[in-house]
Motif scaffolding. Structure first.
Motif, PDB file in Angstrom:
ATOM      1  N   GLN A 146       0.847  -1.193   0.000  1.00 31.25           N
ATOM      2  CA  GLN A 146       0.000   0.000   0.000  1.00 31.25           C
ATOM      3  C   GLN A 146       0.878   1.236   0.000  1.00 31.25           C
ATOM      4  O   GLN A 146       1.888   1.295   0.713  1.00 31.25           O
ATOM      5  CB  GLN A 146      -0.907   0.008   1.232  1.00 31.25           C
ATOM      6  N   GLY A 147       0.502   2.229  -0.815  1.00 28.23           N
ATOM      7  CA  GLY A 147       1.273   3.455  -0.907  1.00 28.23           C
ATOM      8  C   GLY A 147       1.347   4.193   0.424  1.00 28.23           C
ATOM      9  O   GLY A 147       0.363   4.258   1.154  1.00 28.23           O
ATOM     10  N   ILE A 148       2.497   4.739   0.724  1.00 25.86           N
ATOM     11  CA  ILE A 148       2.692   5.514   1.950  1.00 25.86           C
ATOM     12  C   ILE A 148       2.139   6.919   1.763  1.00 25.86           C
ATOM     13  O   ILE A 148       1.378   7.406   2.600  1.00 25.86           O
ATOM     14  CB  ILE A 148       4.181   5.546   2.341  1.00 25.86           C
ATOM     15  N   GLU A 149       2.528   7.580   0.670  1.00 23.51           N
ATOM     16  CA  GLU A 149       2.039   8.934   0.412  1.00 23.51           C
ATOM     17  C   GLU A 149       0.577   8.939  -0.016  1.00 23.51           C
ATOM     18  O   GLU A 149      -0.150   9.881   0.241  1.00 23.51           O
ATOM     19  CB  GLU A 149       2.877   9.628  -0.670  1.00 23.51           C
ATOM     20  N   ASP A 150       0.171   7.887  -0.718  1.00 22.24           N
ATOM     21  CA  ASP A 150      -1.198   7.787  -1.220  1.00 22.24           C
ATOM     22  C   ASP A 150      -1.744   6.403  -0.880  1.00 22.24           C
ATOM     23  O   ASP A 150      -1.496   5.440  -1.610  1.00 22.24           O
ATOM     24  CB  ASP A 150      -1.227   8.021  -2.727  1.00 22.24           C
ATOM     25  N   PRO A 151      -2.484   6.273   0.202  1.00 23.91           N
ATOM     26  CA  PRO A 151      -2.971   4.956   0.617  1.00 23.91           C
ATOM     27  C   PRO A 151      -3.976   4.321  -0.345  1.00 23.91           C
ATOM     28  O   PRO A 151      -4.272   3.140  -0.233  1.00 23.91           O
ATOM     29  CB  PRO A 151      -3.607   5.205   1.985  1.00 23.91           C
ATOM     30  N   ARG A 152      -4.442   5.095  -1.311  1.00 27.52           N
ATOM     31  CA  ARG A 152      -5.350   4.529  -2.315  1.00 27.52           C
ATOM     32  C   ARG A 152      -4.590   3.798  -3.416  1.00 27.52           C
ATOM     33  O   ARG A 152      -5.192   3.135  -4.246  1.00 27.52           O
ATOM     34  CB  ARG A 152      -6.216   5.636  -2.930  1.00 27.52           C
ATOM     35  N   THR A 153      -3.266   3.912  -3.428  1.00 30.81           N
ATOM     36  CA  THR A 153      -2.440   3.205  -4.399  1.00 30.81           C
ATOM     37  C   THR A 153      -2.005   1.866  -3.809  1.00 30.81           C
ATOM     38  O   THR A 153      -1.449   1.816  -2.711  1.00 30.81           O
ATOM     39  CB  THR A 153      -1.205   4.037  -4.792  1.00 30.81           C
ATOM     40  N   ILE A 154      -2.280   0.812  -4.542  1.00 29.74           N
ATOM     41  CA  ILE A 154      -1.950  -0.546  -4.112  1.00 29.74           C
ATOM     42  C   ILE A 154      -1.120  -1.180  -5.220  1.00 29.74           C
ATOM     43  O   ILE A 154      -1.467  -1.087  -6.401  1.00 29.74           O
ATOM     44  CB  ILE A 154      -3.229  -1.369  -3.851  1.00 29.74           C
ATOM     45  N   VAL A 155      -0.028  -1.812  -4.831  1.00 31.40           N
ATOM     46  CA  VAL A 155       0.836  -2.487  -5.793  1.00 31.40           C
ATOM     47  C   VAL A 155       0.933  -3.954  -5.402  1.00 31.40           C
ATOM     48  O   VAL A 155       1.200  -4.285  -4.245  1.00 31.40           O
ATOM     49  CB  VAL A 155       2.241  -1.838  -5.833  1.00 31.40           C
TER      50      VAL A 155
END
Length: 100
Positions: free
Chosen positions: A43-52
């Motif tokens: 999960q993105g740190i700066e943007d929690p809506r980004t998932i990789v």
């Protein structure tokens, strides 16, 4: 040579609260598949809506079988994808290591 898939998802606002637990289930089921070497959810740190997702398979055929699995069809395609703003999937193979 392994087959690597990196998927980048961006959820709709507040949907990450629904998507992340679903992907945790997906990871558990996927790791049990023959040929699945790694399946990690980030999960993105700066943007929690980004998932990789980082997925590694013994072969492309193993990844193809993964995509045909009932849990992929139901969880990812049936439930997660409708909760996303975007979805990018990169398929790649590692380059041979070079010693300089």
């Amino acid at each position: 040579m392994t087959y690597v898939v990196i998927a980048r998802y961006r959820t709709r606002p507040d949907a990450e609260r629904t998507v992340l637990p679903l992907l945790d289930v997906m990871a558990t089921l996927s790791r049990q598949e023959p040929g699945c070497l790694r399946y990690r959810v980030h999960q993105g740190i700066e943007d929690p809506r980004t998932i990789v997702l980082y997925e590694e398979y013994a072969s492309e055929a193993d990844f193809t079988a993964h995509c045909a699995s009932p849990h992929f069809q139901e969880i990812v395609l049936g439930t997660v994808v409708p909760l996303l703003e975007s979805r990018d999937v990169l398929r790649c193979a590692p380059r041979p290591e070079v010693v300089a």
